[in-house]
Scaffold this motif. Structure first.
Motif, PDB file in Angstrom:
ATOM      1  N   ASP A 237       0.854  -1.186   0.000  1.00  0.00           N
ATOM      2  CA  ASP A 237       0.000   0.000   0.000  1.00  0.00           C
ATOM      3  C   ASP A 237       0.888   1.234   0.000  1.00  0.00           C
ATOM      4  O   ASP A 237       1.577   1.512   0.986  1.00  0.00           O
ATOM      5  N   MET A 239       0.089   4.273   0.154  1.00  0.00           N
ATOM      6  CA  MET A 239      -0.377   5.332   1.048  1.00  0.00           C
ATOM      7  C   MET A 239       0.215   5.172   2.446  1.00  0.00           C
ATOM      8  O   MET A 239       0.631   6.147   3.074  1.00  0.00           O
ATOM      9  N   GLY A 270      -1.837   2.047  -5.583  1.00  0.00           N
ATOM     10  CA  GLY A 270      -1.837   3.500  -5.524  1.00  0.00           C
ATOM     11  C   GLY A 270      -0.824   4.120  -6.455  1.00  0.00           C
ATOM     12  O   GLY A 270      -0.769   5.349  -6.590  1.00  0.00           O
ATOM     13  N   ARG A 320      -8.284   5.233   2.238  1.00  0.00           N
ATOM     14  CA  ARG A 320      -8.198   5.087   0.783  1.00  0.00           C
ATOM     15  C   ARG A 320      -9.586   5.157   0.155  1.00  0.00           C
ATOM     16  O   ARG A 320      -9.757   5.785  -0.905  1.00  0.00           O
TER      17      ARG A 320
END
Length: 408
Positions: A237, A239, A270, A320
């Motif tokens: 991920d 983020m 992402g 998200r």
């Protein structure tokens, strides 16, 4: 087809758009042989600690232990913004990290040998606890291999459900409380057989023997070494990254970050594109909202712009989802719940008759039976992966999964 492995010696159903599923009713725990699940596989210590922390959070909420809940939440918040309590837990993290390294090493050097199921196995996993986007990627992989003429099947632990001591083939009539929210979502959207069991080897063999699968996709199986794998795909991920970089319980890592360099393929959720060999970007796309009360009613997300909407997310990274809605121009009132949260109608006390509630599909499978005020919609998303990903997966499986006779 070589990628799908050899099925010599097994009778497989004729190819077709639908798969026959033999539903197995999970026996009562008193009837379940205790050696059937998880035996000899080595501990999934990352998953165990994650489930323990989540269970403690729910249990503390249930019996009203506010202080215990606050401490556990502070620990989890400190995974991304370190706090004093996380630093105090570092000795436990060092011990955990050493144990995780020893477990993985014992399989790598052959002290313990993984079990084959006669067909190639592809693992999709991550190094951190919580969601990284594995489920949409697993669905995309299943769709790709199905369209290529393979007969893939998905194995899952069924977290959030009643884990059975024998494999259970998930069907449309199952509930999230029985098989888990992710397994139910996979069954509804992948179009391929899904089996749940704590013993992934048993689940994989169930799919091969009962559904004629010639390729197994193991969802969140990176730390489950007992099932032999031909390909590791690790999802990151972008983020949240690796948080504070510490292992559980002081940080979010199930295993040290060094494990990442052993991954066959890395997918960064992402990121539009990565540009490195064996590394790919993945973007979640979803521009529609589907009504929970009227399945055929679909509205564009842009149509909700103007008045504030209530956004509900009980996933690993709720932010998200909230940002996805804001990216579509919506004014969002955030309602974040723990991952795998079991919803009740009291969770929606904020809603009125004129309210609009948007939630993830993972949340929707646990809410479609509730009487919730207002208009309730889910927002389906699909994974768009940078070019070359499926070719790279195919290439790895072609190299590593040369045809072999299945084990007797």
């Amino acid at each position: 087809m070589q990628t799908c492995g050899s099925t010599t010696g097994r009778r497989s159903p004729e190819p077709g758009p639908e798969y026959s599923r033999q539903r197995h009713r999970p026996p009562d725990s008193t009837d379940s042989p205790p050696w059937r699940c998880g035996s000899g596989g080595g501990p999934d210590i990352g998953g165990s600690l994650q489930r323990g922390l989540t269970g403690n959070l729910r249990g503390a909420n249930h019996i009203g232990l506010k202080h215990s809940t606050d401490i556990l939440r502070r620990i989890e918040l400190g995974w991304h913004q370190p706090r004093i309590v996380n630093r105090l837990l570092l000795p436990l993290s060092w011990l955990y990290c050493a144990l995780a390294v020893l477990v993985r090493l014992s399989w790598r050097i052959g002290l313990r040998r993984p079990e084959r199921v006669g067909v190639p196995v592809l693992v999709v996993g991550n190094l951190t606890v919580g969601g990284t986007g594995k489920t949409p990627l697993v669905i995309a992989l299943a769709a790709h291999f199905r369209s290529s003429g393979c007969r893939p099947g998905i194995v899952s632990r069924g977290y959030g459900g009643r884990t059975s001591a024998v494999p259970h083939g998930v069907t449309g009539s199952d509930t999230s409380s029985a098989v888990g929210d992710e397994a139910l979502l996979l069954q509804r959207h992948s179009g391929v057989p899904v089996a749940v069991c704590a013993d992934r080897v048993a689940a994989a063999r169930h799919l091969v023997d009962n559904d004629g699968c010639n390729l197994i996709i193991s969802d969140d199986g990176l730390q489950h070494h007992r099932l032999h794998r031909d390909l590791d795909i690790v999802v990151v991920d972008t983020m949240r990254g690796f948080g504070n970089g510490w292992c559980l319980p002081a940080g979010p890592l199930r295993e040290p970050k060094s494990v990442l360099r052993h991954a066959d393929i890395k997918v960064f959720n992402g990121a539009g594109a990565v540009g490195k060999d064996r590394e790919f970007g993945m973007i979640m796309e979803g521009a529609e909202a589907h009504s929970l009360r009227d399945r055929v009613r679909k509205l564009p997300l842009a149509g909700f712009a103007g008045d504030p909407v209530h956004a509900v997310a009980g996933i690993g990274n709720p932010e998200r989802f909230f940002r996805h809605l804001e990216g579509a121009g919506l004014a969002v009132v955030r309602h974040a719940f723990p991952d795998h949260h079991t919803y009740t109608e009291s969770d929606f006390g904020f809603a009125g008759d004129d309210s609009v509630i948007l939630m993830t599909e993972k949340d929707a499978v646990k809410c479609d039976h509730l009487d919730i005020a207002g208009g309730v919609f889910c927002v389906p998303v699909s994974a768009r992966i940078s070019p070359g990903f499926f070719a790279a997966v195919q290439r790895h499986l072609d190299i590593r999964s040369a045809p072999r006779n299945p084990e007797p």
